[in-house]
Design an enzyme around this catalytic site. Structure first.
Site, mmCIF file in Angstrom:
data_model
loop_
_atom_site.group_PDB
_atom_site.id
_atom_site.type_symbol
_atom_site.label_atom_id
_atom_site.label_comp_id
_atom_site.label_asym_id
_atom_site.label_seq_id
_atom_site.Cartn_x
_atom_site.Cartn_y
_atom_site.Cartn_z
ATOM 1 N NE ARG A 103 -3.923 0.584 1.925
ATOM 2 C CZ ARG A 103 -5.153 0.710 2.442
ATOM 3 N NH1 ARG A 103 -5.357 1.529 3.452
ATOM 4 N NH2 ARG A 103 -6.164 0.038 1.939
ATOM 5 N NE ARG A 288 -10.905 -5.384 0.730
ATOM 6 C CZ ARG A 288 -10.181 -4.337 1.145
ATOM 7 N NH1 ARG A 288 -10.762 -3.323 1.742
ATOM 8 N NH2 ARG A 288 -8.867 -4.286 0.940
HETATM 9 N N1 CP Z 1 -11.370 -0.089 2.439
HETATM 10 C C1 CP Z 1 -10.102 -0.140 2.866
HETATM 11 O O1 CP Z 1 -9.167 -0.383 2.103
HETATM 12 O O2 CP Z 1 -9.956 0.119 4.190
HETATM 13 P P1 CP Z 1 -8.598 0.291 4.985
HETATM 14 O O3 CP Z 1 -7.994 1.608 4.562
HETATM 15 O O4 CP Z 1 -9.001 0.279 6.421
HETATM 16 O O5 CP Z 1 -7.683 -0.841 4.634
HETATM 17 N N1 NVA Z 2 -10.102 6.637 -1.409
HETATM 18 C C1 NVA Z 2 -9.709 6.260 -0.080
HETATM 19 C C2 NVA Z 2 -9.897 4.804 0.119
HETATM 20 C C3 NVA Z 2 -9.558 4.302 1.504
HETATM 21 C C4 NVA Z 2 -9.753 2.829 1.642
HETATM 22 C C5 NVA Z 2 -8.262 6.643 0.153
HETATM 23 O O1 NVA Z 2 -7.429 6.464 -0.758
HETATM 24 O O2 NVA Z 2 -7.945 7.151 1.238
#
Ligand code: CP
Ligand code: NVA
Length: 305
Positions: A103, A288
């Site tokens: 991420r 998920r």
């Molecule tokens: N929806 C989602 O990706 O949530 P998190 O940011 O908590 O992982």
């Molecule tokens: N669009 C949001 C999604 C979080 C899961 C972000 O990137 O913060």
């Protein structure tokens, strides 16, 4: 040959349906508290430079319940935060781990990592895409509706990472997708240019335009991770895109309300909608776990040691 999952188009349509079938299987196994050995003897890293609740926890539990070993790697604790190159990091990590879930901010950096990595790389969200989220969400719609044929999905709000992957997911599976975003926060231009089923995508800046016949109404935060400096400005611009009772007054009785979460209650959605009878956000969050197991099992099924 390793398989990465960096964007929706990394899977073919028939592979997605195969992943959905396996998701159902993993979901039923979990009810019986059974774990499997799909990832036996495999260690999978989670390199995260942004916060996460759902993605991190569901992936860690998924890896454990598939018999593997999750290794959480907060970005700040690695030498990348002190300038070690992506290339060197990817090469080194490939000597220890069997797969890596990342991420981060830049999709370009993620792709560079994948280029030098000898192990499968999974995109756990970048500024451009959130493909695991959308694959899992399409499974949830499939599960709730029984089929993805002849559905109309409406996305209201920021044309962000979730929106970009939703457009690509609908394009891949042939689902009609309509987007309502403010002019200056439209989805990524290249994403729109590259879709194959141009007739299935409609875009408007009018939040009321695609409500009446929508089977699914989806929204996400107005301020994604990394956009915090623009918070005040965004809240003003997005105000009329709030998903509330008034906006949805002409919606179908059985529409599904979806949100990837975390929600900013009182901003993009009101309590009465997210807690209301049409909302499936917590089933969506649960899936998920099941669907990511299936993605992992699929990506690692070709590896034999
Ligand atoms: N929806 C989602 O990706 O949530 P998190 O940011 O908590 O992982
Ligand atoms: N669009 C949001 C999604 C979080 C899961 C972000 O990137 O913060």
């Amino acid at each position: 040959m390793k398989r990465d999952f960096l964007k929706i188009y990394d899977f073919k349509k028939q592979e997605v349906y195969k992943i959905f079938d396996t998701t159902k299987y993993f979901k039923s196994l979990r009810k019986e508290k059974k774990i499997t050995d799909n990832l036996k003897n495999l260690s999978i890293g989670l390199l995260f430079s942004k916060p996460s609740t759902r993605t991190r926890i569901s992936f860690e539990v998924a890896i454990y319940e598939l018999g593997g070993n999750p290794v959480y790697l907060p970005f700040q604790t690695t030498q990348i935060s002190r300038g070690e190159s992506i290339k060197d990091t990817a090469k080194v990590i490939s000597r220890y781990l069997d797969g890596i879930i990342i991420r981060t901010y830049s999709q370009g950096e993620l792709e560079e990592f994948a280029k030098y990595s000898e192990i499968p790389v999974i995109n756990a969200l970048t500024d451009l895409y959130h493909p695991v989220q959308i694959l899992c969400d399409l499974f949830t719609i499939y599960e709730k509706k029984g089929s993805l044929n002849n559905l109309k999905i409406t996305y209201i709000g920021d044309g962000n990472n979730v929106c970009n992957s939703l457009i690509e997911g609908c394009d891949l599976l042939g689902i009609e997708i309509r987007i309502s975003c403010p002019e200056e926060y439209m989805p990524d231009r290249k994403v729109i240019e590259n879709i194959k089923n141009k007739n299935l995508l409609k875009i408007s800046s009018n939040p009321e335009e695609f409500i009446e016949d929508a089977d699914v109404i989806y929204t996400d935060t107005w301020v994604s991770m990394g956009d915090e400096k623009e918070t005040e400005r965004r809240i003003k611009i997005f105000k009329k895109y709030q998903v509330n009772k008034d906006l949805l007054k002409n919606a179908k009785k059985d529409f599904l309300f979806m949100h990837c979460l975390p929600a900013h209650r009182g901003q993009e959605v009101t309590d009465e909608i997210i807690d209301g009878p049409n909302s499936i956000v917590f089933d969506q969050a649960e899936n998920r776990l099941h669907c990511q197991k299936s993605i992992l099992a699929f990506l690692f099924s070709s590896i034999s040691y």
